[in-house]
Design an enzyme around this catalytic site. Structure first.
Site, PDB file in Angstrom:
ATOM      1  N   GLY A 107       0.772  -1.247   0.000  1.00 26.94           N
ATOM      2  CA  GLY A 107       0.000   0.000   0.000  1.00 26.94           C
ATOM      3  C   GLY A 107       0.798   1.288   0.000  1.00 26.94           C
ATOM      4  O   GLY A 107       0.353   2.298  -0.526  1.00 26.94           O
ATOM      5  N   GLU A 115       3.996   3.839   6.126  1.00 30.16           N
ATOM      6  CA  GLU A 115       2.806   3.003   5.936  1.00 30.16           C
ATOM      7  C   GLU A 115       1.732   3.794   5.189  1.00 30.16           C
ATOM      8  O   GLU A 115       1.741   5.028   5.190  1.00 30.16           O
ATOM      9  CB  GLU A 115       2.330   2.551   7.337  1.00 30.16           C
ATOM     10  CG  GLU A 115       1.072   1.732   7.418  1.00 30.16           C
ATOM     11  CD  GLU A 115       1.076   0.415   6.659  1.00 30.16           C
ATOM     12  OE1 GLU A 115       1.325   0.435   5.439  1.00 30.16           O
ATOM     13  OE2 GLU A 115       0.788  -0.623   7.279  1.00 30.16           O
ATOM     14  N   ASP A 116       0.833   3.076   4.529  1.00 35.78           N
ATOM     15  CA  ASP A 116      -0.232   3.773   3.788  1.00 35.78           C
ATOM     16  C   ASP A 116      -1.330   4.267   4.717  1.00 35.78           C
ATOM     17  O   ASP A 116      -1.743   5.418   4.645  1.00 35.78           O
ATOM     18  CB  ASP A 116      -0.809   2.867   2.683  1.00 35.78           C
ATOM     19  CG  ASP A 116      -1.320   1.516   3.185  1.00 35.78           C
ATOM     20  OD1 ASP A 116      -1.099   1.177   4.360  1.00 35.78           O
ATOM     21  OD2 ASP A 116      -1.942   0.792   2.381  1.00 35.78           O
ATOM     22  N   ASP A 143      -5.027   1.780  10.718  1.00 34.69           N
ATOM     23  CA  ASP A 143      -6.439   1.452  10.895  1.00 34.69           C
ATOM     24  C   ASP A 143      -6.615   0.915  12.320  1.00 34.69           C
ATOM     25  O   ASP A 143      -6.600   1.683  13.269  1.00 34.69           O
ATOM     26  CB  ASP A 143      -6.803   0.435   9.796  1.00 34.69           C
ATOM     27  CG  ASP A 143      -8.271   0.106   9.714  1.00 34.69           C
ATOM     28  OD1 ASP A 143      -9.090   1.021   9.786  1.00 34.69           O
ATOM     29  OD2 ASP A 143      -8.600  -1.086   9.549  1.00 34.69           O
ATOM     30  N   LYS A 190      -6.862   6.497  10.378  1.00 41.84           N
ATOM     31  CA  LYS A 190      -8.299   6.333  10.598  1.00 41.84           C
ATOM     32  C   LYS A 190      -8.500   6.120  12.099  1.00 41.84           C
ATOM     33  O   LYS A 190      -8.647   4.979  12.562  1.00 41.84           O
ATOM     34  CB  LYS A 190      -8.729   5.074   9.823  1.00 41.84           C
ATOM     35  CG  LYS A 190     -10.089   5.142   9.162  1.00 41.84           C
ATOM     36  CD  LYS A 190     -10.500   3.775   8.683  1.00 41.84           C
ATOM     37  CE  LYS A 190     -10.243   3.525   7.234  1.00 41.84           C
ATOM     38  NZ  LYS A 190     -10.730   2.176   6.806  1.00 41.84           N
ATOM     39  N   PHE A 224     -14.183   2.959   3.730  1.00 42.07           N
ATOM     40  CA  PHE A 224     -13.130   2.242   3.032  1.00 42.07           C
ATOM     41  C   PHE A 224     -12.511   3.146   1.978  1.00 42.07           C
ATOM     42  O   PHE A 224     -13.171   3.643   1.082  1.00 42.07           O
ATOM     43  CB  PHE A 224     -13.616   0.928   2.417  1.00 42.07           C
ATOM     44  CG  PHE A 224     -12.462  -0.007   2.207  1.00 42.07           C
ATOM     45  CD1 PHE A 224     -11.936  -0.723   3.272  1.00 42.07           C
ATOM     46  CD2 PHE A 224     -11.851  -0.111   0.968  1.00 42.07           C
ATOM     47  CE1 PHE A 224     -10.822  -1.538   3.099  1.00 42.07           C
ATOM     48  CE2 PHE A 224     -10.744  -0.922   0.781  1.00 42.07           C
ATOM     49  CZ  PHE A 224     -10.227  -1.643   1.860  1.00 42.07           C
TER      50      PHE A 224
END
Ligand code: IMP
Ligand code: MG
Length: 179
Positions: free
Chosen positions: A43, A98-99, A102, A130, A151
């Site tokens: 990602g 990191e993308d 979460d 997020k 998402f």
């Protein structure tokens, strides 16, 4: 592809501006430290490519791959290092890229693993965060944008390996993943 997007959150221009800012901050913080920048595949590959070009101090790059998601939209909680990095991280100033952060399971596991390998310092740079979804606390040093609990795809982020090549970041229409 764009017809699967419910809403564009960040345009190509907004992303470029933000990446420049983060690059400038990292350049300031890591002057003379020759940081080892580790991209978590797959990602973060787009963010990583832009970010390193916004960093103006000498640095090295490496890549590692973890799996936590399978092909769904909910984290399995299971984290595996699928491809380990090539360089030793001992005594290095490591920045993990990191993308999206979460639940925090992937990064918590990864950061703890790296800490056991004798790094000189360790920091985390995530493109997106997020926060509503956090299960495991993770300390973030550099963050692009916070996103709502939806998402997200584009700019490297996928749904079932698609949409990584969108140059912007958007919310995926729930009907695409049967939500
Ligand atoms: P975590 O372990 O739950 O924090 O999951 C982190 C990983 O899940 C990220 O590296 C992404 O690959 C993936 N992920 C989490 N949320 C999204 C999303 O909204 N879109 C695409 N991938 C996501
Ligand atoms: Mg991922």
């Amino acid at each position: 592809m764009t017809q699967c997007i419910e809403k564009v959150l960040f345009s190509e221009e907004e992303i470029a501006e933000k990446v420049k800012e983060i690059g400038a901050q990292i350049s300031k913080d890591y002057a003379g430290k020759n940081p080892l920048i580790i991209s978590v595949l797959r990602g973060s590959f787009v963010f990583m490519a832009d970010l390193v070009r916004a960093i103006t101090v000498p640095c090295e790059v490496d890549f590692l791959s973890v799996s936590s998601y399978g092909s769904g939209t909910v984290s399995s909680g299971e984290v595996k290092i699928v491809k380990d990095f090539e360089n030793s991280v001992a005594d290095r100033h490591v920045i993990v890229v990191e993308d999206i952060l979460d639940s925090g399971r992937t990064l918590s596991y990864l950061m703890n693993t790296l800490r056991t390998r004798g790094v000189a310092s360790l920091s985390l740079c995530t493109f997106l965060d997020k926060p509503d979804r956090r299960v495991v606390p993770v300390e973030v040093d550099y963050c692009g944008f916070q996103v709502p609990d939806e998402f997200i795809v584009g700019y490297g982020l996928d749904y079932d390996q698609r949409f990584r090549n969108l140059p912007f970041v958007g919310i995926l229409k729930p009907e695409v993943y049967g939500g």
